[in-house]
Design an enzyme around this catalytic site. Structure first.
Site, mmCIF file in Angstrom:
data_model
loop_
_atom_site.group_PDB
_atom_site.id
_atom_site.type_symbol
_atom_site.label_atom_id
_atom_site.label_comp_id
_atom_site.label_asym_id
_atom_site.label_seq_id
_atom_site.Cartn_x
_atom_site.Cartn_y
_atom_site.Cartn_z
ATOM 1 N N HIS A 267 35.890 68.546 52.189
ATOM 2 C CA HIS A 267 36.922 68.245 51.381
ATOM 3 C C HIS A 267 36.542 67.703 49.974
ATOM 4 C CE1 HIS A 267 40.779 65.570 50.299
ATOM 5 N NE2 HIS A 267 39.912 64.919 50.216
ATOM 6 N N GLU A 268 35.322 66.668 49.709
ATOM 7 C CA GLU A 268 35.655 66.696 48.564
ATOM 8 C C GLU A 268 34.602 67.862 48.413
ATOM 9 O OE1 GLU A 268 35.522 63.537 47.366
ATOM 10 O OE2 GLU A 268 36.270 63.026 48.997
ATOM 11 N N HIS A 271 37.411 69.974 46.152
ATOM 12 C CA HIS A 271 37.318 68.928 44.965
ATOM 13 C C HIS A 271 36.451 70.100 43.727
ATOM 14 C CE1 HIS A 271 40.314 65.599 46.300
ATOM 15 N NE2 HIS A 271 39.903 65.256 46.325
ATOM 16 N N GLU A 342 44.117 66.645 46.058
ATOM 17 C CA GLU A 342 43.903 66.140 47.445
ATOM 18 C C GLU A 342 44.194 67.273 48.899
ATOM 19 O OE1 GLU A 342 42.125 63.625 48.624
ATOM 20 O OE2 GLU A 342 41.582 63.166 46.229
ATOM 21 N N ASP A 346 41.925 68.997 51.076
ATOM 22 C CA ASP A 346 42.528 69.078 52.597
ATOM 23 C C ASP A 346 42.670 70.854 52.860
ATOM 24 O OD1 ASP A 346 41.991 66.554 52.848
ATOM 25 O OD2 ASP A 346 44.730 66.487 52.508
#
Length: 400
Positions: A267-268, A271, A342, A346
């Protein structure tokens, strides 16, 4: 009185109203069937959120009292008193601004102590000693004095040198933000925590394989001793360029599976892939631009009300004091783009692992961090940088 009225109507009242809406929402939700958490943890998460919201209302009242003090007495008192003790020239202005920066930190200290050693301790988060707490306060204060003094000195020079000082001030502060993001992982964060290279070679190899998939070049994978202060779980990518590093809280390693950890890191990495750090810096830049533009056009009556001469340092003082009003109304814009980011992260993380794995990891984080899974829509609109967990799980096709 106009300054105080502006502060009350545009910031304090809306903030407290939002808190009460959230309190009412959570209180109502606690009387319904528990979701995502078992009934005991659901009630504990709700009560924890309620206690923090009530404390925040007290903080807002204290903030109003401090703002009123500065406008009615504080500005003129400190401005004159610093002259009386012999400070003049640029030092008079810098110390004046540093007092504006430091006094709120110490005024809010009792509430911070109560939050940490009463609320957080009762809910199992606080792990630190009172001594460590005050060491952190001392370090933060010294850092604020050193960095704040240097930044104020340069800002005052810019303001006194250039006619379009607000534009130069914006460029300077935006540069400070970029540099701070670059230096935080390697210089600032180690002042408060110890970072050690990850020793689990298998996990390290899997993380590095994950990083290679998306072209993320880091200076290493590190474990932070978060447990000496707090029991909550987290992980993050910090830094810019060559200072980028993967940071895992030691609490995360203790309480979540390797598959769950890789899903969270996926997930990170989303970004990173979507350049969200750069986008966030642009949003911060927009805020700073607006703040300096407004500061350059403050009406003379604002200075008169605070019994201040219209000078460079007093302009910065009023800008600093009114920044909370602008930042409050800037929150919905920040939150909108952040929540969109976000969802994208995801989706990216789910591709690197699986929807099920990421969903389970998110639920595990909510359980461990006692995050209440439901919020009032208007509170979300203002304060949530992440979508509510229920919405994230639905986007991951998780059967709730």
């Amino acid at each position: 009185m106009v300054l105080i009225l502006l502060f009350v109507c545009a910031y304090i009242v809306p903030s407290i109203v939002l808190n009460f809406l959230q309190i009412s929402h959570i209180t109502s939700a606690l009387n319904q069937k528990a979701i995502l958490l078992d009934s005991l943890d659901y009630k504990k998460a709700g009560n924890y959120a309620l206690e923090k919201l009530r404390l925040n209302n007290i903080e807002k009242i204290l903030e109003l009292g401090l703002f009123t003090f500065w406008v009615m007495f504080g500005f003129s008192f400190f401005w004159q008193h610093l002259y009386d003790i012999g400070l003049s020239g640029v030092w008079h202005h810098i110390v004046f601004l540093l007092l504006l920066l430091l006094i709120p930190m110490f005024v809010n200290l009792p509430l911070s102590l109560y939050q940490t050693f009463s609320i957080d301790k009762r809910y199992g988060f606080c792990k630190q000693s009172v001594g460590l707490f005050f060491v952190d306060v001392l370090k933060s204060s010294v850092l604020s004095i050193i960095l704040g003094g240097v930044i104020f000195y340069i800002l005052l020079w810019v303001m006194d040198t250039f006619s379009l000082w607000w534009l130069g001030g914006f460029v300077l502060m935006f540069g400070v933000v970029v540099v701070a993001n670059a230096l935080y992982p390697t210089i600032i964060a180690p002042l408060f925590n110890t970072f050690t290279p990850l020793e689990d070679n298998e996990l390290k190899s899997r993380i590095e394989g994950l990083l290679d998939k998306v072209g993320f070049r880091s200076s290493g994978v590190f474990v932070m001793d978060a447990s000496k202060r707090d029991g909550r779980l987290n992980a993050y990518f910090g830094g810019i360029g060559k200072t980028k590093r993967v940071v895992l809280f030691d609490t995360l390693l203790e309480k979540i599976s390797k598959e769950g950890l890789l899903a969270i890191l996926g997930h990170e990495l989303g970004h990173f892939k979507h350049k969200d750090i750069i986008k966030n810096l642009i949003i911060v830049g927009v805020f700073l631009f607006a703040l300096f533009f407004i500061a350059a056009h403050l009406p003379t009556s604002f200075f008169t009300q605070a019994s201040l001469p219209q000078e460079s340092s007093t302009t910065l003082a009023l800008m600093f004091l009114l920044s909370s009003v602008l930042s409050f109304w800037f929150l919905p814009l920040v939150g909108y783009f952040s929540r969109k980011a976000e969802y994208r992260a995801d989706a990216f993380g789910a591709k690197l692992s699986s929807k099920q794995c990421l969903a389970n990891a998110l639920i595990h984080l909510v359980n461990e961090n006692k995050s209440f899974p439901s919020s009032h829509w208007l509170y979300i609109y203002f304060y949530y940088s992440h979508p509510p967990l229920l919405e994230r799980l639905r986007a991951l096709d998780y059967d709730i």
